[in-house]
Design a protein around this motif. Structure first.
Motif, PDB file in Angstrom:
ATOM      1  N   LEU A 375      -4.312 -30.310 -30.218  1.00  0.00           N
ATOM      2  CA  LEU A 375      -3.153 -31.002 -30.880  1.00  0.00           C
ATOM      3  C   LEU A 375      -3.279 -29.767 -31.957  1.00  0.00           C
ATOM      4  O   LEU A 375      -3.833 -29.303 -33.058  1.00  0.00           O
ATOM      5  CB  LEU A 375      -2.989 -32.125 -30.993  1.00  0.00           C
ATOM      6  CG  LEU A 375      -3.049 -33.210 -29.438  1.00  0.00           C
ATOM      7  CD1 LEU A 375      -2.754 -35.193 -30.346  1.00  0.00           C
ATOM      8  CD2 LEU A 375      -1.824 -32.533 -28.967  1.00  0.00           C
ATOM      9  N   ASP A 376      -2.073 -29.401 -31.801  1.00  0.00           N
ATOM     10  CA  ASP A 376      -1.726 -27.978 -32.845  1.00  0.00           C
ATOM     11  C   ASP A 376      -0.678 -28.923 -34.244  1.00  0.00           C
ATOM     12  O   ASP A 376       0.047 -29.766 -34.108  1.00  0.00           O
ATOM     13  CB  ASP A 376      -0.930 -26.809 -32.536  1.00  0.00           C
ATOM     14  CG  ASP A 376      -0.654 -25.918 -34.023  1.00  0.00           C
ATOM     15  OD1 ASP A 376      -1.855 -25.171 -35.064  1.00  0.00           O
ATOM     16  OD2 ASP A 376       0.164 -25.150 -33.907  1.00  0.00           O
ATOM     17  N   HIS A 377      -0.990 -28.347 -35.866  1.00  0.00           N
ATOM     18  CA  HIS A 377      -0.067 -29.069 -36.252  1.00  0.00           C
ATOM     19  C   HIS A 377       1.016 -28.139 -37.257  1.00  0.00           C
ATOM     20  O   HIS A 377       0.676 -27.100 -37.015  1.00  0.00           O
ATOM     21  CB  HIS A 377      -0.852 -29.569 -38.097  1.00  0.00           C
ATOM     22  CG  HIS A 377      -1.706 -30.532 -37.932  1.00  0.00           C
ATOM     23  ND1 HIS A 377      -3.233 -30.356 -37.567  1.00  0.00           N
ATOM     24  CD2 HIS A 377      -2.133 -31.602 -38.773  1.00  0.00           C
ATOM     25  CE1 HIS A 377      -3.650 -31.599 -37.700  1.00  0.00           C
ATOM     26  NE2 HIS A 377      -3.074 -32.301 -38.341  1.00  0.00           N
ATOM     27  N   ALA A 378       1.740 -28.586 -36.711  1.00  0.00           N
ATOM     28  CA  ALA A 378       2.936 -26.782 -36.678  1.00  0.00           C
ATOM     29  C   ALA A 378       3.492 -26.804 -37.822  1.00  0.00           C
ATOM     30  O   ALA A 378       3.272 -25.853 -38.542  1.00  0.00           O
ATOM     31  CB  ALA A 378       4.045 -27.926 -36.172  1.00  0.00           C
ATOM     32  N   THR A 379       3.155 -27.198 -38.956  1.00  0.00           N
ATOM     33  CA  THR A 379       2.688 -27.258 -40.164  1.00  0.00           C
ATOM     34  C   THR A 379       1.657 -27.740 -40.551  1.00  0.00           C
ATOM     35  O   THR A 379       1.298 -28.558 -40.832  1.00  0.00           O
ATOM     36  CB  THR A 379       3.680 -28.171 -41.287  1.00  0.00           C
ATOM     37  OG1 THR A 379       5.458 -28.173 -40.508  1.00  0.00           O
ATOM     38  CG2 THR A 379       3.615 -27.616 -42.604  1.00  0.00           C
ATOM     39  N   PRO A 380       0.518 -26.219 -40.436  1.00  0.00           N
ATOM     40  CA  PRO A 380      -0.776 -26.552 -41.443  1.00  0.00           C
ATOM     41  C   PRO A 380      -0.746 -27.041 -41.945  1.00  0.00           C
ATOM     42  O   PRO A 380       0.204 -28.150 -42.747  1.00  0.00           O
ATOM     43  CB  PRO A 380      -0.971 -24.981 -41.568  1.00  0.00           C
ATOM     44  CG  PRO A 380      -0.432 -24.188 -41.093  1.00  0.00           C
ATOM     45  CD  PRO A 380       1.757 -24.818 -41.418  1.00  0.00           C
ATOM     46  N   HIS A 381      -2.349 -28.277 -41.775  1.00  0.00           N
ATOM     47  CA  HIS A 381      -2.388 -29.419 -42.290  1.00  0.00           C
ATOM     48  C   HIS A 381      -2.967 -29.006 -43.689  1.00  0.00           C
ATOM     49  O   HIS A 381      -2.546 -29.860 -45.009  1.00  0.00           O
ATOM     50  CB  HIS A 381      -3.793 -30.311 -41.822  1.00  0.00           C
ATOM     51  CG  HIS A 381      -4.520 -31.549 -42.913  1.00  0.00           C
ATOM     52  ND1 HIS A 381      -5.101 -31.517 -43.110  1.00  0.00           N
ATOM     53  CD2 HIS A 381      -3.656 -33.132 -42.235  1.00  0.00           C
ATOM     54  CE1 HIS A 381      -4.755 -32.971 -44.131  1.00  0.00           C
ATOM     55  NE2 HIS A 381      -4.097 -33.467 -43.010  1.00  0.00           N
ATOM     56  N   GLY A 382      -2.965 -27.679 -44.579  1.00  0.00           N
ATOM     57  CA  GLY A 382      -4.080 -27.442 -45.581  1.00  0.00           C
ATOM     58  C   GLY A 382      -2.271 -26.515 -46.397  1.00  0.00           C
ATOM     59  O   GLY A 382      -2.429 -26.900 -47.343  1.00  0.00           O
ATOM     60  N   GLN A 383      -1.609 -27.073 -45.456  1.00  0.00           N
ATOM     61  CA  GLN A 383       0.055 -26.498 -46.536  1.00  0.00           C
ATOM     62  C   GLN A 383       0.993 -27.821 -46.641  1.00  0.00           C
ATOM     63  O   GLN A 383       2.147 -27.492 -47.358  1.00  0.00           O
ATOM     64  CB  GLN A 383       0.683 -25.297 -45.251  1.00  0.00           C
ATOM     65  CG  GLN A 383       0.633 -24.465 -45.779  1.00  0.00           C
ATOM     66  CD  GLN A 383       0.659 -22.589 -44.875  1.00  0.00           C
ATOM     67  OE1 GLN A 383       2.171 -23.821 -44.790  1.00  0.00           O
ATOM     68  NE2 GLN A 383      -0.073 -22.120 -43.965  1.00  0.00           N
ATOM     69  N   GLY A 384       0.182 -28.951 -46.509  1.00  0.00           N
ATOM     70  CA  GLY A 384       1.079 -30.121 -46.995  1.00  0.00           C
ATOM     71  C   GLY A 384       1.862 -30.336 -44.917  1.00  0.00           C
ATOM     72  O   GLY A 384       2.744 -31.896 -44.732  1.00  0.00           O
ATOM     73  N   GLY A 385       1.341 -30.228 -44.128  1.00  0.00           N
ATOM     74  CA  GLY A 385       1.764 -30.500 -43.500  1.00  0.00           C
ATOM     75  C   GLY A 385       0.993 -31.797 -42.679  1.00  0.00           C
ATOM     76  O   GLY A 385      -0.414 -32.505 -42.469  1.00  0.00           O
ATOM     77  N   ALA A 386       1.708 -33.284 -41.945  1.00  0.00           N
ATOM     78  CA  ALA A 386       1.537 -34.414 -41.745  1.00  0.00           C
ATOM     79  C   ALA A 386       0.424 -34.431 -40.758  1.00  0.00           C
ATOM     80  O   ALA A 386       0.914 -33.724 -39.785  1.00  0.00           O
ATOM     81  CB  ALA A 386       2.228 -35.623 -41.773  1.00  0.00           C
TER      82      ALA A 386
END
Length: 451
Positions: A375-386
């Protein structure tokens, strides 16, 4: 010809960049499809002019033999003139059998699958995909074929596995007697075969099993293989699974084959044989009314979550009659619900929602089941992606790496709909209906907010 001369690596059009080659290729693919669609229209126009309804309406009578109509499509499609069909196939440049099948598929679409036919003519569905659909729908009755057409016409195309499941559901819904006969016939073909021992002392095995039995067997092998690894077995996971087959056979945990009147096993027979039973997870859609003449739209089709397939009520009843079966009833999940968690790690309840929503890897054309994907974080978690379903996308390991380490990018257009951009700027829209290429290519990277 000088055998030492190497062919030109630039072809007949001179040096072209990769982007130019891909753009030219896309244009040629589109032109080829337009030509095929034009041929489909000609086939339908010809068939309209050569329909045979009665012997008096036959196109020709040759040597006293009546030119009767021949059925080359499913129930409800027109009969076409047999002799004129021979001529038409010759003009098409196809073999008699192959040409007859080809024309039959187009007639199947035009008369029994009008939504599919319209999708082909409008360029939303490739003709070869429509031919595959026609092959699967021809044995169906008219109601079942119409159901498949309604489901597919709006989306344009699906994967082959999903298409076959849809046809299976159509048969269960609209021809339950045939569905049950086919299920019983298939059950009678169950068997386990062991080939001869090869020179290395190995045996290849083949089996046809009930789906639930096969699932139980697969789960048991994986569980035992994992345990063997934890206990120090250094073989590969596949080898450990294979070794577990012999272990299961020797322990004989599932069946009590001991007879108390056999003196050799009397002492052992007094020990109870414990069968762990089966744990079945079913996602069942329940309606307030049953399928009958007054309510033809009720849903008599069950859905087996682990097998990802429609099943008949008869099959469900047979599975649930197995001894020691445990049935787990899960609450209905609102796939639109989006409740994030604070951690990077993805809890099972969120993973389950994403898998139910997307089913497969969301890279263009990839059929890998979502249950086997990252499961990929579409907006990276390190960049604030939930860490929430609206920001999680199933990608198989190969395409997860492509997204991470190459210039492949995607954005979420709507929940379950993804717009991908290739390294050369080509765009593909991936959604519940499959993958659709978008033309013309653009140079803007949708993942870059500065562009």
């Amino acid at each position: 010809m000088d055998l030492g001369t190497q062919p030109s690596l630039t072809g007949s059009h001179g040096a072209r960049t990769t982007a130019e080659i891909l753009t030219d290729l896309r244009a040629k693919v589109r032109t080829r499809q337009e030509l095929v669609v034009g041929e489909w229209i000609d086939v339908v126009d010809w068939a309209t002019d050569n329909v045979v309804t009665t012997t008096e309406g036959a196109a020709t009578i040759m040597d006293g033999v009546i030119d009767t109509g021949v059925p080359i499509a499913g129930d409800g499609a027109p009969l076409v003139s047999e002799f004129n069909l021979m001529e038409f196939i010759a003009v098409l440049g196809r073999s008699p059998d192959g040409g007859r099948a080809y024309v039959g598929r187009i007639i199947e679409c035009a008369w029994r699958l009008p939504g599919i036919y319209a999708s082909v003519v409008e360029g939303r569905l490739e003709p070869w995909r429509a031919e595959r659909i026609a092959d699967l729908t021809r044995p169906l009755n008219a109601d079942a074929a119409a159901f498949v057409d309604r489901q597919l016409a709006a989306v344009g195309g699906v994967g082959w596995a999903q298409l076959e499941r849809l046809v299976t559901e159509a048969v269960i819904r609209f021809d339950p007697e045939r569905a049950e006969q086919e299920r019983q016939a298939a059950a009678d073909r169950r068997r386990v075969d062991l080939d001869d021992v090869d020179a290395n002392g190995q045996v290849e095995s083949h089996a046809i099993l009930d789906a639930a039995d096969a699932h139980d067997f697969d789960q048991a092998l994986s569980r035992r293989a994992k345990l063997r690894g934890q206990l120090g077995d250094t073989d590969s996971f596949d080898v450990r699974r294979a070794k577990s087959v012999g272990e299961m056979a020797r322990q004989d945990l599932g069946l009590d084959l001991l007879f108390a009147d056999d003196p050799e096993v009397e002492e052992v027979a007094q020990q109870p044989s414990r069968d762990p039973g089966r744990k079945v997870v079913l996602s069942v859609h329940i309606t307030d009314t049953s399928l009958n003449e007054d309510n033809p739209f009720a849903n008599p089709v069950g859905r087996w979550e682990q097998g990802r397939a429609p099943v008949s009520t008869a099959q469900i009843k047979e599975w649930l009659q197995a001894p020691n079966t445990t049935v787990i009833v899960r609450p209905v999940i609102d796939l639109a619900d989006c409740v994030p968690v604070d951690s990077y790690e993805i809890p099972d309840r969120l993973r389950h929602r994403v898998e139910l929503r997307d089913h497969t890897c969301r890279f263009p054309g990839c059929p890998k089941q979502a249950t086997r994907c990252d499961l990929d974080h579409a907006t990276p978690h390190g960049q604030g992606g939930a860490t929430c379903p609206c920001n999680l996308v199933p990608l198989c390991r190969r395409h997860h790496r492509a997204k991470t380490f190459s210039k492949w990018r995607y954005v979420i257009v709507l929940p379950g709909h993804y717009l991908w951009t290739s390294p050369q700027g080509h765009h593909f829209l991936v959604g519940p209906d499959g993958t659709r290429a978008l033309d013309p290519p653009r140079t803007v990277d949708p993942a870059d907010p500065e562009q």
